[in-house]
Design a protein around this motif. Structure first.
Motif, PDB file in Angstrom:
ATOM      1  N   ASN A 156       0.886  -1.269   0.046  1.00  0.00           N
ATOM      2  CA  ASN A 156       0.067   0.077  -0.128  1.00  0.00           C
ATOM      3  C   ASN A 156       0.839   1.145  -0.018  1.00  0.00           C
ATOM      4  OD1 ASN A 156      -2.475  -1.401  -0.100  1.00  0.00           O
ATOM      5  ND2 ASN A 156      -2.261  -1.781   2.346  1.00  0.00           N
ATOM      6  N   ASN A 157       1.992   1.009   0.422  1.00  0.00           N
ATOM      7  CA  ASN A 157       2.867   2.501   0.456  1.00  0.00           C
ATOM      8  C   ASN A 157       4.300   1.844   0.636  1.00  0.00           C
ATOM      9  OD1 ASN A 157       3.190   1.226   3.308  1.00  0.00           O
ATOM     10  ND2 ASN A 157       1.678   2.716   3.808  1.00  0.00           N
ATOM     11  N   LEU A 158       5.329   2.946   0.831  1.00  0.00           N
ATOM     12  CA  LEU A 158       6.595   2.604   0.844  1.00  0.00           C
ATOM     13  C   LEU A 158       7.210   1.880   2.056  1.00  0.00           C
ATOM     14  CD1 LEU A 158       9.593   3.162  -0.102  1.00  0.00           C
ATOM     15  CD2 LEU A 158       9.896   5.078   1.457  1.00  0.00           C
ATOM     16  N   MET A 159       6.393   1.703   3.155  1.00  0.00           N
ATOM     17  CA  MET A 159       6.536   1.143   4.410  1.00  0.00           C
ATOM     18  C   MET A 159       6.170  -0.498   3.850  1.00  0.00           C
ATOM     19  SD  MET A 159       6.817   1.124   7.917  1.00  0.00           S
ATOM     20  CE  MET A 159       6.446  -0.004   9.080  1.00  0.00           C
ATOM     21  N   GLY A 160       5.180  -0.790   3.034  1.00  0.00           N
ATOM     22  CA  GLY A 160       4.987  -2.116   2.589  1.00  0.00           C
ATOM     23  C   GLY A 160       5.955  -2.758   1.795  1.00  0.00           C
ATOM     24  N   HIS A 161       6.663  -1.864   0.834  1.00  0.00           N
ATOM     25  CA  HIS A 161       7.936  -2.339  -0.009  1.00  0.00           C
ATOM     26  C   HIS A 161       8.858  -2.800   0.960  1.00  0.00           C
ATOM     27  CE1 HIS A 161       6.360  -1.423  -4.120  1.00  0.00           C
ATOM     28  NE2 HIS A 161       5.542  -0.673  -3.332  1.00  0.00           N
ATOM     29  N   ILE A 162       9.336  -1.775   2.006  1.00  0.00           N
ATOM     30  CA  ILE A 162      10.313  -2.103   2.954  1.00  0.00           C
ATOM     31  C   ILE A 162      10.070  -3.470   3.681  1.00  0.00           C
ATOM     32  CG2 ILE A 162      11.535  -1.364   4.704  1.00  0.00           C
ATOM     33  CD1 ILE A 162      11.167   1.672   3.566  1.00  0.00           C
TER      34      ILE A 162
END
Length: 151
Positions: free
Chosen positions: A120-126
């Motif tokens: 859903n966002n950068l945190m999800g990618h990380i």
């Protein structure tokens, strides 16, 4: 040693309705006569090392407001059931950083296990990048245990 095939979930699975372009998916399969529900009971009775990793994940993610409940059922379960029929079981949840579903599908004498993640966002990618090595170890171990239980 169980033959674990790296293969997508069968295309007619209900699970695929979640998948969008760019989402992460993976899939594994082993020979097994078990039902998806029986296979899930084996897969999610994690060995100590895997349960320890999940506890560590929960401890590290709590300050970020991510779901950390580990109850077995209900809206607070970390792996609540979202779909079930005689050949398919889907567990998972939506969170701020990502949405995920785990599918156990019985087809052609095999149990397939697949993971779908929508970031859903950068945190999800990380987060997904950080847990990926552990995800592969945990899923492959679960598939070995499912194959052994059927032997």
């Amino acid at each position: 040693m169980a033959d674990i095939l790296k293969t997508p979930i069968p295309k007619d699975a209900h699970w695929w309705q979640h998948v969008l372009p760019g989402d992460f998916t993976d899939g594994y399969a082993v020979r097994s006569p078990l039902s998806p529900q029986e296979a899930a009971a084996i897969a999610f009775s994690m060995p100590g090392w895997a349960a320890g990793l999940l506890r560590l994940r929960n401890l590290l993610m709590k300050p970020f407001g991510l779901k950390t409940e580990s109850s077995d059922s209900g809206k607070n379960a970390i792996f609540p059931q979202t779909y079930s029929d005689k050949d398919e079981l889907i567990l998972g949840t939506d969170d701020r950083h990502l949405n995920f579903r785990i599918c156990l599908r019985r087809q052609d004498g095999r149990i397939h296990m697949g993971t779908w993640v929508h970031r859903n966002n950068l945190m999800g990618h990380i987060y997904l990048a950080a847990v990926m090595p552990f995800h592969v170890l945990i899923v492959r171990d679960a598939m070995r245990r499912i194959a052994r239980a059927a032997a």
